[in-house]
Design a protein around this motif. Structure first.
Motif, PDB file in Angstrom:
ATOM      1  N   ALA A  45      20.697 -36.706 -27.011  1.00 24.22           N
ATOM      2  CA  ALA A  45      21.903 -35.982 -27.362  1.00 24.22           C
ATOM      3  C   ALA A  45      21.701 -36.872 -28.983  1.00 24.22           C
ATOM      4  CB  ALA A  45      23.493 -36.078 -27.520  1.00 24.22           C
ATOM      5  N   ILE A  46      21.527 -35.557 -29.793  1.00 17.39           N
ATOM      6  CA  ILE A  46      21.826 -36.198 -31.381  1.00 17.39           C
ATOM      7  C   ILE A  46      23.434 -36.221 -32.183  1.00 17.39           C
ATOM      8  CG2 ILE A  46      21.991 -35.523 -34.282  1.00 17.39           C
ATOM      9  CD1 ILE A  46      19.542 -34.306 -33.668  1.00 17.39           C
ATOM     10  N   GLU A  47      24.091 -37.203 -32.307  1.00 18.15           N
ATOM     11  CA  GLU A  47      25.394 -37.587 -32.121  1.00 18.15           C
ATOM     12  C   GLU A  47      25.970 -37.020 -33.714  1.00 18.15           C
ATOM     13  OE1 GLU A  47      26.557 -41.559 -30.397  1.00 18.15           O
ATOM     14  OE2 GLU A  47      26.140 -40.094 -28.441  1.00 18.15           O
ATOM     15  N   LEU A  48      27.210 -36.433 -33.977  1.00 18.53           N
ATOM     16  CA  LEU A  48      27.644 -36.054 -35.032  1.00 18.53           C
ATOM     17  C   LEU A  48      28.754 -37.304 -35.833  1.00 18.53           C
ATOM     18  CD1 LEU A  48      28.336 -32.295 -34.880  1.00 18.53           C
ATOM     19  CD2 LEU A  48      26.471 -34.277 -35.481  1.00 18.53           C
ATOM     20  N   ARG A 132      14.005 -25.081 -35.255  1.00 17.25           N
ATOM     21  CA  ARG A 132      14.737 -23.578 -34.426  1.00 17.25           C
ATOM     22  C   ARG A 132      15.942 -24.524 -34.502  1.00 17.25           C
ATOM     23  NH1 ARG A 132       9.532 -23.992 -31.781  1.00 17.25           N
ATOM     24  NH2 ARG A 132       8.074 -22.681 -32.534  1.00 17.25           N
ATOM     25  N   VAL A 133      17.022 -23.451 -34.563  1.00 19.97           N
ATOM     26  CA  VAL A 133      18.496 -23.894 -34.200  1.00 19.97           C
ATOM     27  C   VAL A 133      19.094 -22.856 -32.661  1.00 19.97           C
ATOM     28  CG1 VAL A 133      20.766 -24.492 -34.968  1.00 19.97           C
ATOM     29  CG2 VAL A 133      19.352 -25.631 -36.298  1.00 19.97           C
ATOM     30  N   ASN A 134      19.023 -23.253 -32.008  1.00 19.88           N
ATOM     31  CA  ASN A 134      19.738 -22.315 -30.708  1.00 19.88           C
ATOM     32  C   ASN A 134      18.158 -21.416 -31.208  1.00 19.88           C
ATOM     33  OD1 ASN A 134      21.588 -23.800 -30.789  1.00 19.88           O
ATOM     34  ND2 ASN A 134      23.223 -22.946 -32.085  1.00 19.88           N
ATOM     35  N   GLY A 135      17.273 -21.409 -30.615  1.00 17.58           N
ATOM     36  CA  GLY A 135      16.000 -20.600 -31.077  1.00 17.58           C
ATOM     37  C   GLY A 135      16.126 -19.728 -31.951  1.00 17.58           C
ATOM     38  N   THR A 136      16.290 -20.178 -33.432  1.00 17.96           N
ATOM     39  CA  THR A 136      16.363 -19.181 -34.663  1.00 17.96           C
ATOM     40  C   THR A 136      15.923 -20.758 -35.733  1.00 17.96           C
ATOM     41  OG1 THR A 136      18.246 -18.048 -33.536  1.00 17.96           O
ATOM     42  CG2 THR A 136      17.213 -17.864 -36.410  1.00 17.96           C
ATOM     43  N   ALA A 179      23.448 -26.798 -41.585  1.00 18.72           N
ATOM     44  CA  ALA A 179      24.135 -28.347 -40.907  1.00 18.72           C
ATOM     45  C   ALA A 179      24.401 -27.737 -39.064  1.00 18.72           C
ATOM     46  CB  ALA A 179      25.750 -27.496 -41.080  1.00 18.72           C
ATOM     47  N   LEU A 180      23.922 -28.651 -38.758  1.00 17.57           N
ATOM     48  CA  LEU A 180      24.507 -28.862 -37.449  1.00 17.57           C
ATOM     49  C   LEU A 180      25.790 -28.893 -36.883  1.00 17.57           C
ATOM     50  CD1 LEU A 180      21.067 -31.142 -36.499  1.00 17.57           C
ATOM     51  CD2 LEU A 180      21.261 -28.695 -36.421  1.00 17.57           C
ATOM     52  N   LYS A 181      26.180 -28.207 -35.794  1.00 17.79           N
ATOM     53  CA  LYS A 181      27.391 -28.145 -35.144  1.00 17.79           C
ATOM     54  C   LYS A 181      27.327 -28.684 -33.612  1.00 17.79           C
ATOM     55  CE  LYS A 181      28.199 -23.143 -33.591  1.00 17.79           C
ATOM     56  NZ  LYS A 181      26.477 -23.380 -34.505  1.00 17.79           N
ATOM     57  N   ALA A 182      28.076 -29.173 -33.048  1.00  8.83           N
ATOM     58  CA  ALA A 182      28.735 -29.873 -31.295  1.00  8.83           C
ATOM     59  C   ALA A 182      28.058 -28.415 -31.011  1.00  8.83           C
ATOM     60  CB  ALA A 182      29.723 -30.311 -31.348  1.00  8.83           C
ATOM     61  N   GLY A 183      27.373 -28.929 -29.491  1.00  6.44           N
ATOM     62  CA  GLY A 183      26.699 -27.789 -28.974  1.00  6.44           C
ATOM     63  C   GLY A 183      25.170 -26.690 -29.251  1.00  6.44           C
ATOM     64  N   ARG A 201      25.632 -33.181 -30.309  1.00  8.49           N
ATOM     65  CA  ARG A 201      26.964 -33.229 -29.927  1.00  8.49           C
ATOM     66  C   ARG A 201      28.448 -33.856 -30.534  1.00  8.49           C
ATOM     67  NH1 ARG A 201      25.310 -37.658 -25.065  1.00  8.49           N
ATOM     68  NH2 ARG A 201      25.692 -39.059 -25.639  1.00  8.49           N
ATOM     69  N   ALA A 202      29.593 -34.124 -30.574  1.00  7.81           N
ATOM     70  CA  ALA A 202      30.214 -34.634 -31.352  1.00  7.81           C
ATOM     71  C   ALA A 202      29.707 -36.116 -30.209  1.00  7.81           C
ATOM     72  CB  ALA A 202      31.874 -34.447 -31.652  1.00  7.81           C
ATOM     73  N   ARG A 203      30.445 -37.140 -30.910  1.00 13.61           N
ATOM     74  CA  ARG A 203      30.549 -38.845 -30.732  1.00 13.61           C
ATOM     75  C   ARG A 203      31.967 -38.840 -29.858  1.00 13.61           C
ATOM     76  NH1 ARG A 203      30.296 -43.442 -34.569  1.00 13.61           N
ATOM     77  NH2 ARG A 203      28.530 -43.640 -35.315  1.00 13.61           N
ATOM     78  N   ALA A 204      31.597 -39.431 -28.990  1.00  9.29           N
ATOM     79  CA  ALA A 204      33.021 -39.510 -27.767  1.00  9.29           C
ATOM     80  C   ALA A 204      33.945 -40.688 -28.530  1.00  9.29           C
ATOM     81  CB  ALA A 204      32.602 -40.419 -26.781  1.00  9.29           C
TER      82      ALA A 204
END
Length: 204
Positions: A45-48, A132-136, A179-183, A201-204
């Motif tokens: 995971a890339i953590e935000l 690609r982000v989410n296949g796009t 930009a990237l967002k969680a999910g 994902r957001a950092r826990a």
């Protein structure tokens, strides 16, 4: 992949990317370092981080150095490449704008996903990177569109600092950063050579 002593990243090496960020095209290669601690593999995971509200992808053609390069000429530089990797130079864009240098914006843990190394083609300018982000599809660029070619970049860097075996050189990102967002799932592919795909994902 062995841990590199350093990750050297080239900034603004595609003219359209320089324009989209409002920068002039550099007259000589602009480079900076990412820490080896930022590396993650495909599937990790890339953590935000909470310090940033604008984390963006930057798909790049990455080079794995196979032998020591010190003060080499461009014609010698290409022989020092052991493999080609897909690389995501994840960037906290708001922190990059805020800070006078880019170490914090580029250096968070998980901010350097790297794929498995593929073969080095005879024609380095034939390499194409797609993000690609989410296949796009978000980004597509060819090494032939770079302001400074791969051999020229390696020679330039090697005349400042010695490149050691296992070091990574990221050659710059084409236009289309975003930009990237969680999910999200972000994928960088060097067509026919290497791929890295990571959930966000957001950092826990």
């Amino acid at each position: 992949m062995s841990r590199p002593s350093k990750i050297v990243c080239i900034g603004r090496n595609y003219s359209e990317h320089a324009k989209e960020l409002g920068h002039d095209v550099p007259k000589e290669p602009l480079f900076f370092l990412k820490p080896p601690s930022s590396i993650v593999a495909s599937g990790d995971a890339i953590e935000l981080p909470p310090q940033s509200q604008q984390v963006e992808h930057e798909g790049e053609i990455g080079l794995v150095i196979g032998k020591r390069l010190r003060r080499v000429a461009p014609r010698e530089a290409a022989s020092g490449i052991r493999g080609i990797v897909a690389l995501n130079d994840v960037t906290a864009r708001d922190l990059q704008r805020k800070d006078s240098q880019w170490t914090r914006a580029k250096g968070f843990d998980t901010f350097c996903p790297i794929g498995e190394a593929g073969a080095v083609p005879n024609d380095l300018s034939s390499l194409t990177v797609v993000t690609r982000v989410n296949g796009t599809e978000r980004q597509r660029g060819s090494a032939s569109e770079m302001i400074f070619s791969i051999p020229d970049l390696l020679a330039y860097v090697s005349n400042v600092m010695t490149l050691e075996a296992d070091d990574i050189v990221a050659t710059g990102t084409p236009a289309g950063v975003g930009a990237l967002k969680a999910g999200d799932v972000v994928e960088v592919e060097i067509l026919g050579v290497s791929k890295v795909s990571n959930p966000v994902r957001a950092r826990a």
